[in-house]
Design a protein around this motif. Structure first.
Motif, PDB file in Angstrom:
ATOM      1  N   TYR A  30       0.530  10.202   4.122  1.00  0.00           N
ATOM      2  CA  TYR A  30       0.792  10.416   5.626  1.00  0.00           C
ATOM      3  C   TYR A  30       0.048  11.537   6.198  1.00  0.00           C
ATOM      4  O   TYR A  30      -0.108  11.631   7.597  1.00  0.00           O
ATOM      5  CB  TYR A  30       2.568  10.858   5.628  1.00  0.00           C
ATOM      6  CG  TYR A  30       3.573   9.954   5.165  1.00  0.00           C
ATOM      7  CD1 TYR A  30       3.846   8.982   6.114  1.00  0.00           C
ATOM      8  CD2 TYR A  30       3.881   9.573   3.925  1.00  0.00           C
ATOM      9  CE1 TYR A  30       4.828   7.981   6.201  1.00  0.00           C
ATOM     10  CE2 TYR A  30       4.779   8.542   3.534  1.00  0.00           C
ATOM     11  CZ  TYR A  30       5.396   7.810   4.458  1.00  0.00           C
ATOM     12  OH  TYR A  30       6.087   6.646   4.184  1.00  0.00           O
ATOM     13  N   TYR A  55      10.342   7.261  -9.774  1.00  0.00           N
ATOM     14  CA  TYR A  55      11.289   8.285  -9.240  1.00  0.00           C
ATOM     15  C   TYR A  55      11.338   8.524  -7.788  1.00  0.00           C
ATOM     16  O   TYR A  55      10.574   8.149  -6.967  1.00  0.00           O
ATOM     17  CB  TYR A  55      10.664   9.433  -9.929  1.00  0.00           C
ATOM     18  CG  TYR A  55      10.936   9.635 -11.532  1.00  0.00           C
ATOM     19  CD1 TYR A  55      12.425   9.813 -12.064  1.00  0.00           C
ATOM     20  CD2 TYR A  55      10.172   9.141 -12.429  1.00  0.00           C
ATOM     21  CE1 TYR A  55      12.762   9.786 -13.488  1.00  0.00           C
ATOM     22  CE2 TYR A  55      10.316   8.809 -13.842  1.00  0.00           C
ATOM     23  CZ  TYR A  55      11.715   9.368 -14.360  1.00  0.00           C
ATOM     24  OH  TYR A  55      11.936   9.098 -15.599  1.00  0.00           O
ATOM     25  N   ASN A  56      12.486   9.112  -7.522  1.00  0.00           N
ATOM     26  CA  ASN A  56      12.578   9.467  -6.134  1.00  0.00           C
ATOM     27  C   ASN A  56      11.203  10.355  -5.398  1.00  0.00           C
ATOM     28  O   ASN A  56      10.819  11.137  -6.150  1.00  0.00           O
ATOM     29  CB  ASN A  56      13.614  10.856  -5.871  1.00  0.00           C
ATOM     30  CG  ASN A  56      15.017   9.953  -6.160  1.00  0.00           C
ATOM     31  OD1 ASN A  56      15.732  10.623  -6.780  1.00  0.00           O
ATOM     32  ND2 ASN A  56      15.467   9.073  -5.379  1.00  0.00           N
ATOM     33  N   GLY A  57      10.870   9.672  -4.339  1.00  0.00           N
ATOM     34  CA  GLY A  57       9.802  10.399  -3.621  1.00  0.00           C
ATOM     35  C   GLY A  57       8.706   9.834  -4.125  1.00  0.00           C
ATOM     36  O   GLY A  57       7.417  10.502  -3.694  1.00  0.00           O
ATOM     37  N   VAL A  58       8.152   8.751  -4.988  1.00  0.00           N
ATOM     38  CA  VAL A  58       7.151   8.225  -5.595  1.00  0.00           C
ATOM     39  C   VAL A  58       6.351   7.320  -4.729  1.00  0.00           C
ATOM     40  O   VAL A  58       5.128   7.374  -4.620  1.00  0.00           O
ATOM     41  CB  VAL A  58       7.462   7.807  -6.870  1.00  0.00           C
ATOM     42  CG1 VAL A  58       7.721   6.422  -6.710  1.00  0.00           C
ATOM     43  CG2 VAL A  58       6.164   7.940  -7.727  1.00  0.00           C
ATOM     44  N   GLY A  59       7.127   6.865  -3.545  1.00  0.00           N
ATOM     45  CA  GLY A  59       6.207   6.321  -2.833  1.00  0.00           C
ATOM     46  C   GLY A  59       6.777   4.704  -2.672  1.00  0.00           C
ATOM     47  O   GLY A  59       5.816   3.591  -1.949  1.00  0.00           O
ATOM     48  N   THR A  61       9.195   3.204  -0.782  1.00  0.00           N
ATOM     49  CA  THR A  61       9.280   2.628   0.529  1.00  0.00           C
ATOM     50  C   THR A  61       8.161   2.848   1.451  1.00  0.00           C
ATOM     51  O   THR A  61       8.078   1.854   2.220  1.00  0.00           O
ATOM     52  CB  THR A  61      10.614   3.693   1.264  1.00  0.00           C
ATOM     53  OG1 THR A  61      11.699   3.725   0.474  1.00  0.00           O
ATOM     54  CG2 THR A  61      10.890   3.221   2.505  1.00  0.00           C
ATOM     55  N   THR A  62       7.594   3.581   0.955  1.00  0.00           N
ATOM     56  CA  THR A  62       6.152   3.697   1.577  1.00  0.00           C
ATOM     57  C   THR A  62       5.448   2.476   1.426  1.00  0.00           C
ATOM     58  O   THR A  62       4.764   1.903   2.287  1.00  0.00           O
ATOM     59  CB  THR A  62       5.207   5.100   1.033  1.00  0.00           C
ATOM     60  OG1 THR A  62       6.174   6.142   1.370  1.00  0.00           O
ATOM     61  CG2 THR A  62       3.804   5.094   1.702  1.00  0.00           C
ATOM     62  N   HIS A 210      16.824   1.483  -8.227  1.00  0.00           N
ATOM     63  CA  HIS A 210      16.768   2.448  -9.333  1.00  0.00           C
ATOM     64  C   HIS A 210      18.178   1.614 -10.276  1.00  0.00           C
ATOM     65  O   HIS A 210      18.431   2.377 -11.549  1.00  0.00           O
ATOM     66  CB  HIS A 210      17.542   3.895  -8.878  1.00  0.00           C
ATOM     67  CG  HIS A 210      16.600   4.593  -7.866  1.00  0.00           C
ATOM     68  ND1 HIS A 210      15.448   4.979  -8.286  1.00  0.00           N
ATOM     69  CD2 HIS A 210      16.545   4.819  -6.643  1.00  0.00           C
ATOM     70  CE1 HIS A 210      14.701   5.746  -7.556  1.00  0.00           C
ATOM     71  NE2 HIS A 210      15.472   5.401  -6.351  1.00  0.00           N
TER      72      HIS A 210
HETATM   73  N1  LIG Z   1       7.438   9.633   7.610  1.00  0.00           N
HETATM   74  C1  LIG Z   1       6.981  10.574   6.744  1.00  0.00           C
HETATM   75  N2  LIG Z   1       6.259  11.574   7.103  1.00  0.00           N
HETATM   76  C2  LIG Z   1       5.638  12.195   6.145  1.00  0.00           C
HETATM   77  N3  LIG Z   1       6.113  12.239   4.720  1.00  0.00           N
HETATM   78  C3  LIG Z   1       6.701  11.003   4.405  1.00  0.00           C
HETATM   79  C4  LIG Z   1       7.211  10.238   5.139  1.00  0.00           C
HETATM   80  N4  LIG Z   1       8.170   9.570   4.752  1.00  0.00           N
HETATM   81  C5  LIG Z   1       8.042   9.618   3.427  1.00  0.00           C
HETATM   82  N5  LIG Z   1       7.100  10.771   3.292  1.00  0.00           N
HETATM   83  C6  LIG Z   1       6.874  11.255   1.826  1.00  0.00           C
HETATM   84  O1  LIG Z   1       6.361  10.240   1.262  1.00  0.00           O
HETATM   85  C7  LIG Z   1       6.681  10.571  -0.097  1.00  0.00           C
HETATM   86  C8  LIG Z   1       6.942   8.877  -0.693  1.00  0.00           C
HETATM   87  O2  LIG Z   1       8.450   8.787   0.154  1.00  0.00           O
HETATM   88  P1  LIG Z   1       9.038   7.381  -0.048  1.00  0.00           P
HETATM   89  O3  LIG Z   1      10.226   7.472   0.714  1.00  0.00           O
HETATM   90  O4  LIG Z   1       8.137   6.257   0.012  1.00  0.00           O
HETATM   91  O5  LIG Z   1       9.586   7.559  -1.665  1.00  0.00           O
HETATM   92  P2  LIG Z   1      10.580   6.304  -2.417  1.00  0.00           P
HETATM   93  O6  LIG Z   1       9.897   6.440  -3.845  1.00  0.00           O
HETATM   94  O7  LIG Z   1      11.017   5.506  -1.544  1.00  0.00           O
HETATM   95  O8  LIG Z   1      11.842   7.641  -2.552  1.00  0.00           O
HETATM   96  P3  LIG Z   1      13.490   7.451  -2.867  1.00  0.00           P
HETATM   97  O9  LIG Z   1      13.559   6.678  -4.422  1.00  0.00           O
HETATM   98  O10 LIG Z   1      13.838   8.778  -3.002  1.00  0.00           O
HETATM   99  O11 LIG Z   1      13.718   6.647  -2.103  1.00  0.00           O
HETATM  100  C9  LIG Z   1       7.772  11.460  -0.320  1.00  0.00           C
HETATM  101  O12 LIG Z   1       7.003  12.612  -0.669  1.00  0.00           O
HETATM  102  C10 LIG Z   1       8.355  11.934   1.311  1.00  0.00           C
HETATM  103  O13 LIG Z   1       8.606  12.912   1.456  1.00  0.00           O
END
Ligand SMILES: Nc1ncnc2c1ncn2[C@@H]1O[C@H](COP(=O)(O)OP(=O)(O)OP(=O)(O)O)[C@@H](O)[C@H]1O
Length: 264
Positions: A30, A55-59, A61-62, A210
């Motif tokens: 980002y 794990y949570n926050g690994v990316g 959804t990104t 998960h």
């Molecule tokens: N719009 C955004 N702007 C800035 N950072 C973001 C944005 N969306 C997500 N992030 C950051 O990018 C990283 C990955 O987020 P993402 O939501 O892809 O993780 P995830 O694996 O889907 O997490 P979870 O299992 O908790 O849903 C995290 O550190 C999050 O804080």
């Protein structure tokens, strides 16, 4: 849609292995200086059910954002194969919000979608007069909720409504972000059965989850993201038992007998 045309690479991919999605050496953050995902390579063949773990926050959804073209890679490429999916209407993505307009009722949402999916040869894809009778509406027991505003539904009902709204138009590529989150055990089982049937019909399904039991039941293959990278890519059939799968899926990082500092 980041749908540059993908020519199937017949050197590595058989004709029954046409990639629906190809991600090549993809890096994204980002903030340009802080990558979330680095050098990701992934091909998803037609008809595969893929679980995306990490794990949570690994990316995770990104990664969906990259696949659907909402987010643009800083390096490398990501594309949905426009030879396989001719329009974004063939793609359904279920997010946590259920992808429905919160201020409209479920019925209004379905009517709106029906208008989006109307085509010359099929001007009324949904019979709005008899929504109650649709097998999908009945299976997910939405009949009595059709005239409720989405914002007034519980999160589980919202998810059920989102699934039905997406599935009524027979998507070929299905992207699910934590579909079993916040649903009751009966709805979870319905969802598992639905995904198994869709898989049997050749749909391509990507699920961020998960829920390792869901993976065991519904997916053919899993990938695990960790510390910006794709660190594991394996077929579910590689694991002799669900316990062996769970051990691999948690990257051997189970945490038992943790001291929480709870006093007597
Ligand atoms: N719009 C955004 N702007 C800035 N950072 C973001 C944005 N969306 C997500 N992030 C950051 O990018 C990283 C990955 O987020 P993402 O939501 O892809 O993780 P995830 O694996 O889907 O997490 P979870 O299992 O908790 O849903 C995290 O550190 C999050 O804080």
């Amino acid at each position: 849609m980041t749908s540059s045309t993908l020519a199937p690479n017949n050197d590595t991919i058989g004709t029954d292995q046409v990639p629906t999605i190809r991600i090549t050496d993809m890096t994204f953050g980002y903030k340009r200086s802080k990558p979330v995902l680095e050098h990701i390579n992934l091909d998803v063949p037609v008809g595969q059910s893929l679980g995306i773990l990490g794990y949570n926050g690994v990316g995770k959804t990104t990664l969906f954002g990259i696949i659907t073209g909402l987010l643009c890679p800083q390096h490398g490429s990501a594309a949905i194969n426009s030879n396989v999916f001719h329009s974004m209407r063939e793609v359904f993505q279920l997010s946590d919000s259920g992808n429905l307009s919160p201020t409209m009722t479920i019925r209004e949402n379905l009517k709106f979608r029906s208008m989006l999916y109307a085509a010359h040869e099929n001007p009324h894809p949904l019979d709005m007069q008899h929504l109650n009778e649709l097998p999908m509406v009945q299976a997910f027991e939405l009949g009595e909720h059709l005239d409720k505003k989405v914002k007034d539904l519980s999160s589980g009902l919202r998810k059920r409504a989102g699934i039905v709204a997406g599935m009524l138009f027979s998507p070929k590529l299905i992207l699910l972000d934590e579909p079993t989150n916040a649903v009751d055990p009966i709805t979870r089982q319905l969802l598992v059965d639905l995904m198994k049937q869709l898989k049997a019909k050749g749909r391509t399904i990507l699920t961020i989850t998960h829920d390792l039991e869901y993976c065991w039941e519904v997916t053919d293959r899993i990938i695990i993201l960790d510390n910006k990278h794709l660190v594991k890519d394996c077929d579910i059939s590689d694991f002799p038992t669900i316990d062996a799968f769970k051990q691999a899926a948690t990257l051997g990082r189970e945490r038992s007998n943790v001291n929480f500092g709870i006093s007597k």
